[in-house]
Design a protein around this motif. Structure first.
Motif: not given
Length: 153
Positions: A19-27, A57-62
């Motif tokens: 939504a913030l334009g910082l990624s293009r992927e949802v696994l 990529r896994l947003r590990y610890g996001f």
């Protein structure tokens, strides 16, 4: 940590970044699970240099890493999702919102993580914030559509 809760946290972080334009992927759940197994294997083999890009990529610890959150908040200080728990829940589908115990429940949980960077130099307050997050996590249902699909013809 519960792998389903971990995936739910991943999806919410990914939707936020999207939504913030910082990624293009949802696994998908399956894709995420395969990458988590790959991560476990890299750790087992002590191939830690390869973990950084996979963790990203896994947003590990996001949500739980206060230093990463601090940097992220600097870059996204004016994001509309930070305005309130209900504003944050705009990232959820209506049927996901309907699975919550009350409106704003997921928003309260995820926005609760944003307190951590400000509490790094206050250990007692930091620990209290973590305890509050644990209580919110226990109360938060698995709300993602991925967990509530009904098999069809």
């Amino acid at each position: 940590m519960d792998p389903y809760r971990e995936y739910q946290d991943y999806v919410v972080a990914s939707r936020l970044l999207l939504a913030l334009g910082l990624s293009r992927e949802v696994l998908s759940l399956g894709q995420y699970a395969r990458l988590r197994l790959r991560r476990r294997e890299l750790v087992r083999q002590s191939r830690l240099s390869q973990l950084e890009s996979l963790d990203e990529r896994l947003r590990y610890g996001f949500w739980s890493n206060p230093l990463r959150l601090k940097e992220f908040l600097k870059r996204t200080a004016h994001a509309p999702y930070w305005a309130s728990p209900l504003a944050f829940e705009a990232l959820l589908f209506p049927e996901e919102q309907a699975r919550l115990a009350y409106p704003g429940q997921a928003g309260e949980y995820y926005l609760g993580w944003l307190r951590l960077p400000h509490l790094l130099m206050e250990p007692l307050a930091f620990e209290e914030a973590l305890r509050e997050q644990e209580a919110r996590a226990e109360a938060l249902p698995l709300f993602l559509n991925a967990f509530h699909r009904v098999p069809g013809p």
